[in-house]
Design a protein around this motif. Structure first.
Motif, mmCIF file in Angstrom:
data_model
loop_
_atom_site.group_PDB
_atom_site.id
_atom_site.type_symbol
_atom_site.label_atom_id
_atom_site.label_comp_id
_atom_site.label_asym_id
_atom_site.label_seq_id
_atom_site.Cartn_x
_atom_site.Cartn_y
_atom_site.Cartn_z
ATOM 1 N N THR A 133 -2.185 5.667 3.913
ATOM 2 C CA THR A 133 -1.942 4.613 2.924
ATOM 3 C C THR A 133 -2.950 3.469 2.996
ATOM 4 O O THR A 133 -2.784 2.467 2.309
ATOM 5 C CB THR A 133 -0.513 4.041 3.100
ATOM 6 O OG1 THR A 133 -0.401 3.528 4.432
ATOM 7 C CG2 THR A 133 0.542 5.103 2.889
ATOM 8 N N SER A 134 -4.014 3.636 3.791
ATOM 9 C CA SER A 134 -5.007 2.553 3.910
ATOM 10 C C SER A 134 -5.747 2.335 2.597
ATOM 11 O O SER A 134 -6.050 3.282 1.883
ATOM 12 C CB SER A 134 -6.064 2.906 4.961
ATOM 13 O OG SER A 134 -5.491 3.067 6.219
ATOM 14 N N ASN A 135 -6.057 1.074 2.319
ATOM 15 C CA ASN A 135 -6.861 0.759 1.142
ATOM 16 C C ASN A 135 -8.312 0.516 1.547
ATOM 17 O O ASN A 135 -8.639 0.459 2.726
ATOM 18 C CB ASN A 135 -6.274 -0.468 0.427
ATOM 19 C CG ASN A 135 -6.261 -1.676 1.344
ATOM 20 O OD1 ASN A 135 -7.305 -2.113 1.816
ATOM 21 N ND2 ASN A 135 -5.075 -2.199 1.631
ATOM 22 N N LYS A 150 -7.955 -4.012 -1.913
ATOM 23 C CA LYS A 150 -6.600 -4.576 -1.922
ATOM 24 C C LYS A 150 -6.283 -5.327 -3.215
ATOM 25 O O LYS A 150 -5.166 -5.226 -3.743
ATOM 26 C CB LYS A 150 -6.445 -5.530 -0.730
ATOM 27 C CG LYS A 150 -5.031 -6.043 -0.511
ATOM 28 C CD LYS A 150 -4.178 -5.051 0.234
ATOM 29 C CE LYS A 150 -2.827 -5.621 0.651
ATOM 30 N NZ LYS A 150 -2.097 -4.712 1.550
ATOM 31 N N THR A 191 1.296 4.037 -2.959
ATOM 32 C CA THR A 191 1.013 5.442 -2.640
ATOM 33 C C THR A 191 2.213 6.323 -2.968
ATOM 34 O O THR A 191 2.060 7.424 -3.502
ATOM 35 C CB THR A 191 0.647 5.574 -1.145
ATOM 36 O OG1 THR A 191 -0.428 4.673 -0.850
ATOM 37 C CG2 THR A 191 0.217 6.987 -0.803
ATOM 38 N N GLU A 216 -9.225 -2.434 3.959
ATOM 39 C CA GLU A 216 -8.927 -2.135 5.369
ATOM 40 C C GLU A 216 -9.923 -1.142 5.955
ATOM 41 O O GLU A 216 -10.397 -1.298 7.075
ATOM 42 C CB GLU A 216 -7.515 -1.530 5.487
ATOM 43 C CG GLU A 216 -6.392 -2.484 5.151
ATOM 44 C CD GLU A 216 -5.029 -1.781 5.034
ATOM 45 O OE1 GLU A 216 -4.023 -2.493 4.946
ATOM 46 O OE2 GLU A 216 -4.987 -0.534 5.023
ATOM 47 N N VAL A 251 -5.264 -2.877 -5.588
ATOM 48 C CA VAL A 251 -3.946 -2.327 -5.233
ATOM 49 C C VAL A 251 -2.861 -3.161 -5.916
ATOM 50 O O VAL A 251 -1.925 -2.620 -6.530
ATOM 51 C CB VAL A 251 -3.731 -2.340 -3.698
ATOM 52 C CG1 VAL A 251 -2.268 -2.058 -3.350
ATOM 53 C CG2 VAL A 251 -4.658 -1.323 -3.017
ATOM 54 N N LEU A 300 -5.686 5.762 -1.522
ATOM 55 C CA LEU A 300 -6.186 4.415 -1.818
ATOM 56 C C LEU A 300 -7.484 4.068 -1.094
ATOM 57 O O LEU A 300 -7.948 2.936 -1.134
ATOM 58 C CB LEU A 300 -5.114 3.366 -1.446
ATOM 59 C CG LEU A 300 -3.738 3.541 -2.079
ATOM 60 C CD1 LEU A 300 -2.821 2.398 -1.674
ATOM 61 C CD2 LEU A 300 -3.842 3.620 -3.602
ATOM 62 N N SER A 357 -7.246 -1.080 10.571
ATOM 63 C CA SER A 357 -6.371 0.088 10.544
ATOM 64 C C SER A 357 -6.516 0.755 11.904
ATOM 65 O O SER A 357 -7.500 0.524 12.603
ATOM 66 C CB SER A 357 -6.798 1.052 9.439
ATOM 67 O OG SER A 357 -8.165 1.360 9.585
ATOM 68 N N ASP A 396 0.828 -1.212 0.000
ATOM 69 C CA ASP A 396 0.000 0.000 0.000
ATOM 70 C C ASP A 396 0.861 1.261 0.000
ATOM 71 O O ASP A 396 0.625 2.183 -0.771
ATOM 72 C CB ASP A 396 -0.933 0.003 1.218
ATOM 73 C CG ASP A 396 -1.880 -1.188 1.233
ATOM 74 O OD1 ASP A 396 -2.493 -1.451 0.186
ATOM 75 O OD2 ASP A 396 -1.982 -1.866 2.269
ATOM 76 N N SER A 397 1.843 1.286 0.879
ATOM 77 C CA SER A 397 2.686 2.485 0.923
ATOM 78 C C SER A 397 3.563 2.580 -0.323
ATOM 79 O O SER A 397 3.855 3.681 -0.803
ATOM 80 C CB SER A 397 3.518 2.535 2.205
ATOM 81 O OG SER A 397 4.353 1.413 2.323
ATOM 82 N N SER A 435 -6.077 10.499 1.510
ATOM 83 C CA SER A 435 -5.946 9.047 1.574
ATOM 84 C C SER A 435 -6.188 8.463 0.188
ATOM 85 O O SER A 435 -7.283 8.031 -0.144
ATOM 86 C CB SER A 435 -7.005 8.559 2.588
ATOM 87 O OG SER A 435 -6.865 7.197 2.829
#
Lengths: 545, 545
Positions: A398-400, A427, A301, A403, A430, A422, A409, A297-298, A420
């Protein structure tokens, strides 16, 4: 047979509330359209002067004074081209209207009031506006133009009215927000309308990000048979010329530029990049900052941020703890290097120890639990916010969507951030976006894509210890959140274990309180968390058939 | 002349989404009304079965199945009393309606569809419902009852229709949320309606807190001349009997119980207490927790929490730092003692030092600034959240409306919490509420009320170093936020310095991003931050005439 006319679809990116700036943008676009394309008519998006959606700014009387003087300035400064622009109006009784004006030779020659006011999904137009009842048809150089605004074209009546009032061609001003299938929907709806009323349609959409909403442009013009003759590009401001000709009694739209349309991952990726870019730039931040964990995720991002702003505007911080795997640190470093961003590391162990010791008396007799995991995430949140405060850079969360849906999270932890990207990206998508981004240039290490996802908040933790496989999870979320299906319907559709479906759907319901405090993100689905899905926090609703 | 009838105004407190629980509550209330009051008719609030507002739960088909079976159960179980209850309905075409049913002898004998759908302020009813067109008048024991739902009574047409269809008396089912002047507004509007249609009105309102909204009860019945004959109490569930009699052609409402109405501070205080109580209890928390600073906001919040939940459910934590005055610690201790709550102290200095040292390399070359102040607030936030995670207690945020308006608070710091009782209470009212609470029993030390307010985040800091006096600030906020006045209008009204007004109103606009991530709080004003005031984050709107 009349002369050929050039109509410009002005795909511009106005800023909400910036009436002065938007006015300048309109005038400049009009001049450019005249100079470069010998434009006869320039058609702008819905609510051009205020940007869309201005939300409760529409309750401020001063806004209407600003709009009035902007209209005067435009009338004064552009006299050699016809402009069709959108704006809000308030009458003497205080009723408000969503309008379009036909400005010709320094005068508003005609104006139209939007009839169909959307009040679903992210739209609240009935909160602000009263509906119009009348068509507006203007004759110019032998052609009769019917004006329509956005939602009007989604139903038959306004187009039909307009044609009955003599319109040869329909000009539709839009502020139509992006979602994954939206462009196809628009084409489908407009084709149907064209088949019904047998007139060409020029569909002008705005470009740009406004908080959660992305306007993707993609303006187009169809002929009277419904075929797209001119197609503007997506996610780019542009002045797109459409040439029309009156032959016998009908108006013909000549074939013109046709931008290639983006597909699937590329389209979503562009939306995310535009979302970050416009949020940062329109709000005047000095770049962005994010925590790099070595996870996907990060990593994604970071790539989006760099593509939006350039590497020099992006800072990445690794904040390792005892549960951080060596390969996470290696991969984070590789990502930062590949993208050329400023990268540094702030180990959190001494801070964690200080909290533990401060709370040791209060926590006496309690077992270690999720508290300690959240504490790690929150320490990272405070570090990022501190760097943000010190440098003026915006923190990206960076949460999708997967989550965010189930609350996987930490509030005030990894949920920290002003934006934010994402938030509405499940996921499974992602992963697909990461692979897509690597086809442009390899920036996300293969291992980040293939290793089992983990929050690394306790030894040997894996996401799948507490969640089903992400393809299962994402199917459940889509059915429950987007399609409002009940757990029983979901079990019937996919054959998943009923208890598991109940567990996941309850997690979604229970975590509304976290989402209520989440940063805005880029809406890419037909039903995003945020203003699109308005659920109560306090609720005992359950569907346990 | 017919017999005397007893109508019960059932001021109940349903829970949103809890169709099963609300059904049980309806049946139990009906039985109690019969037993204690020999009720002929029991009238419940709007949307009794689902609670109000169910928001996007209304898009879930399964909700309507639950409502259907609840109606069957009620018809089966209550056959000796007439019930008038509210609920949502969906027809075969998928259109939804806000309904009221007249249930007599185990059957829905008649039903009414709400005509006026509010779509302003906190209301989004046009998002969900289609309007009804018809009156619904039911004859029972010689009396003709006209049904109306909430907003219907705010306009003439539905009441007029109902009377033209023969109604002798109007039954109005409400879910009318509290704000400071709301009760007077309701009385005023109903009196006006009664004068117009010359029929008595029975106005039944719900009780209870639902996220931001407080329903204050205060049900009442007027005679045909508009005088209030029966008045239910505020903020309490109750079954309030109204006796009516048909004489000649008219229905007479006999004088009955008249609860004393609360005034000013007492009314707001009760709203805040109910807000905390219902949020905590309906969401199943094991009590609450807050940071006690020695300042007035946390002192008042503590008193509210104790009055809502009892001392044994409340924990107060002092988190001193080097800028914390000794008198702050003394006063915090005194408050905790006076209220009898569990109180302890967690000094933050070692944690602060750990952050400073972790960030020293990154912060090289930067001056000390607001970053270090926010860091203190955020450390306290993490400590409170850690105790919350460990114990299952909800954190109460202590920010007041003045701070929330101008962003004089730290995101993820003192804004941490699941509920924010004072969010809509301006600082000047915080003082008045503290004084009011001390008239009941002395729990807030006088010094806390008289000393100059300070966040104590740097040496000798005072709120008024960066803000105008609170009476000035609160006037500006009220004019700008509630009344949508421009800075120029505010200067004209109060004679304040123009630059100061511009500075404050810009602070309000710029801090929307913080409010978007704030916890919900108790709406007490006609315009609260939250769903009531929907502003864009990204906005360049300014009123600088």
């Amino acid at each position: 047979m009349s002369e050929q006319l050039t109509i410009i679809m002005a795909q511009i990116n106005p800023i909400v509330g910036d009436v002065e700036g938007n006015t300048a943008l309109i005038i400049e676009s009009a001049k450019q359209a005249k100079m470069e394309h010998q434009a006869d008519i320039v058609v702008f998006p819905e609510m051009t002067l205020t940007g869309y959606p201005p939300e409760d700014l529409l309750f401020r009387e001063a806004l209407y004074q600003q709009v009035e003087s902007a209209l005067s300035i435009i009338c004064e400064q552009v006299t050699d081209t016809v402009l069709v622009i959108g704006y809000p109006m308030m009458d003497e009784l205080g009723d408000r209207f969503n309008m379009a004006a036909w400005i010709e030779e320094g005068q508003i020659q005609a104006s139209y009031i939007k009839q169909n006011l959307p009040n679903y999904s992210v739209f609240d137009e009935k909160r602000y506006f009263s509906s119009g009842q009348q068509p507006c048809v203007v004759e110019y150089k032998g052609v009769k133009f019917g004006l329509l605004i956005c939602e009007d074209i989604w139903k038959l009546s306004p187009a039909d009215q307009s044609v009955k009032a003599g319109a040869d061609i329909l000009l539709n001003l839009n502020a139509s927000p992006f979602s994954q299938e939206k462009h196809q929907d628009r084409i489908r709806v407009v084709k149907r309308r064209v088949e019904e009323v047998k007139r060409p349609v020029i569909y002008v959409n705005q470009v740009g990000g406004q908080d959660e909403l992305m306007f993707d442009g993609g303006s187009f013009a169809t002929c009277a048979e419904g075929e797209v003759q001119v197609q503007g590009s997506e996610f780019k401001t542009d002045l797109v010329p459409v040439k029309i000709l009156k032959q016998a009694d009908a108006v013909v739209v000549l074939p013109g530029e046709k931008a290639d349309l983006l597909h699937d991952e590329a389209r979503v990726y562009e939306a995310l990049v535009m979302g970050v870019k416009d949020y940062v730039q329109k709000n005047g931040f000095k770049g962005v900052l994010l925590g790099l964990s070595g996870g996907i995720d990060s990593a994604l991002t970071l790539a989006i941020a760099v593509d939006a702003l350039g590497a020099e505007q992006v800072e990445a911080v690794m904040m390792p703890f005892k549960y951080t795997a060596d390969i996470s640190i290696e991969d984070a470093e590789k990502e930062a290097q590949a993208l050329g961003v400023y990268y540094h590391s702030v180990p959190i162990e001494p801070i964690y120890d200080a909290y533990e010791s401060a709370l040791s008396r209060r926590f006496e007799g309690y077992e270690e639990d999720v508290t300690e995991e959240n504490m790690q995430a929150r320490i990272r949140g405070v570090l990022l916010m501190s760097i943000s405060n010190k440098t003026g850079k915006l923190v990206l969360a960076t949460s999708n969507k997967s989550e965010v849906a189930v609350g996987y999270s930490t509030l005030y932890g990894d949920m920290v951030g002003g934006f934010s990207p994402l938030k509405d990206v499940p996921k499974t998508l992602v992963y697909r976006l990461a692979e897509y981004r690597n086809t442009i240039s390899s920036v996300i290490p293969e291992r980040v894509i293939t290793r089992a996802p983990s929050a690394e908040l306790r030894p040997d933790q894996k996401d799948q210890d507490s969640l089903p496989d992400y393809d299962v999870l994402d199917n459940i979320i889509k059915a429950f959140v987007k399609e409002d299906k009940s757990p029983t319907q979901i079990v019937d559709e996919f054959g998943y274990d009923k208890q598991e479906v109940l567990r996941i759907t309850k997690m979604v319901s229970r975590n509304e309180y976290k989402r209520r405090q989440a940063a805005p993100g880029v809406k890419i689905s037909p039903r995003a968390f945020g203003r699109d899905r308005r659920y109560p926090i306090t609720s005992r609703y359950a569907e346990e058939q």
